[in-house]
Design an enzyme around this catalytic site. Structure first.
Site, PDB file in Angstrom:
ATOM      1  N   PRO A  95      -3.643  22.772 -29.131  1.00 13.11           N
ATOM      2  CA  PRO A  95      -4.853  22.850 -28.320  1.00 13.11           C
ATOM      3  C   PRO A  95      -4.643  22.338 -26.900  1.00 13.11           C
ATOM      4  O   PRO A  95      -4.318  21.179 -26.686  1.00 13.11           O
ATOM      5  CB  PRO A  95      -5.839  21.958 -29.082  1.00 13.11           C
ATOM      6  CG  PRO A  95      -5.310  21.894 -30.471  1.00 13.11           C
ATOM      7  CD  PRO A  95      -3.827  21.981 -30.333  1.00 13.11           C
ATOM      8  N   GLU A  96      -4.784  23.229 -25.945  1.00 13.49           N
ATOM      9  CA  GLU A  96      -4.810  22.855 -24.538  1.00 13.49           C
ATOM     10  C   GLU A  96      -6.217  23.181 -24.055  1.00 13.49           C
ATOM     11  O   GLU A  96      -7.097  23.433 -24.880  1.00 13.49           O
ATOM     12  CB  GLU A  96      -3.729  23.631 -23.764  1.00 13.49           C
ATOM     13  CG  GLU A  96      -2.340  23.382 -24.357  1.00 13.49           C
ATOM     14  CD  GLU A  96      -1.212  24.111 -23.625  1.00 13.49           C
ATOM     15  OE1 GLU A  96      -1.367  24.419 -22.436  1.00 13.49           O
ATOM     16  OE2 GLU A  96      -0.182  24.369 -24.264  1.00 13.49           O
TER      17      GLU A  96
END
Length: 271
Positions: free
Chosen positions: A2-3
């Site tokens: 997750p960015e």
DNA sequence: CTAACCTCCTGTTCGC
DNA sequence: TGCGAACAGGAGGTTA
């Protein structure tokens, strides 16, 4: 992993359903990166008032205080309406009046932390040093240029550090640098106005496009409705070591920078 | 102050 | 085919 796009996609898929939900019970599984920081009873009875994002943190505003939620690198949130029992990697259930908000995180690098308010020590320790929001108006070419000029570290690592601009992780840093035609090893202070302008545009383009496509699902990321993202199919360099560049045909290279892998095209990205 | 390295964790991939 | 080693990485913490 997750960015910013994955966190934003999660936020968007969740905001409407959880707003106004009243927390009725808190179920905690195995420990995450940090302890919750309050007795679960503090949360019970509170309503979720809003869902915001700062960098890769989700901020769940409560009647009193807020929850800071980080997905780490293997976390994902689901909002479920049935009473399916938690699996081995489901470490938090916030049981609400509208359904169950469930944090799934096999590697447990994620965290859920309560803060009495956004300015207190707990929140400031996590949020205080964060850089500009890349999809906001505050993120300008001039500010990016100035920030790069202030560092002799390689531009890829300046982006990853999150002190100048937030939300750009390993995938999107490599992709943005490809679009900008800049090799990841170039020192920040050696980047001039022209390349800073290209990098500024590239970061915005890559992140916005990734949000549009529901993020990247390399292994098991999904939004709160369980839907996978598709940006990974548009990656130009990330994970493509040895494969031909889509633009010039030369082999994409992988190098190590700060214990992380960086990918770039030696033909399209200038040192 | 910066920069390099370490650490947490587990599923997947790699080498023999 | 099996098994242990290496790898992946967000980001705060530690060390130099």
């Amino acid at each position: 992993m997750p960015e910013l796009p994955e966190v934003e996609v999660t936020r968007r898929s969740l905001a409407e359903v959880i707003t106004g939900a009243r927390i009725e019970a808190v179920r905690l599984g195995k420990p995450l990166r940090w302890p919750l920081g309050c007795a679960p009873s503090i949360l019970v009875g509170q309503h979720m008032v809003a869902l915001r994002r700062r960098g890769k943190y989700l901020l769940i505003d409560l009647d009193k205080g807020l929850l800071l939620l980080h997905l780490g690198m293997s976390g994902s949130l689901r909002f479920i309406r049935d009473q399916a029992p938690p699996g081995v990697h489901d470490h938090v259930d916030l049981v609400t009046s509208k359904g169950v908000l469930r944090l799934h995180d096999p590697r447990r690098f994620g965290a859920l932390v309560y803060a009495a308010n956004e300015d207190d020590a707990v929140a400031q320790k996590l949020l205080g040093g964060l850089g500009m929001e890349p999809l906001s108006e505050t993120f300008t070419e001039a500010a990016l240029l100035a920030g790069l000029k202030a560092s002799r570290a390689p531009v890829k690592q300046v982006l990853l550090a999150g002190r100048l601009v937030v939300g750009v992780g390993n995938i999107y840093a490599s992709e943005a640098l490809f679009l900008a035609g800049i090799r990841p090893t170039v020192a920040g202070n050696l980047i001039g106005p022209i390349r800073a302008r290209r990098l500024h545009a590239a970061i915005k383009t890559v992140l916005a496009r990734a949000v549009e496509l529901g993020g990247s699902t390399l292994r098991d990321f999904s939004n709160a409705d369980g839907m996978a993202g598709h940006f990974q199919h548009e990656a130009n360099v990330y994970g493509r070591a040895g494969a031909p560049c889509h633009r010039c045909g030369r082999a994409v290279q992988m190098i190590r920078q700060g214990q992380r892998s960086s990918y770039f095209c030696p033909g399209c990205q200038r040192p």
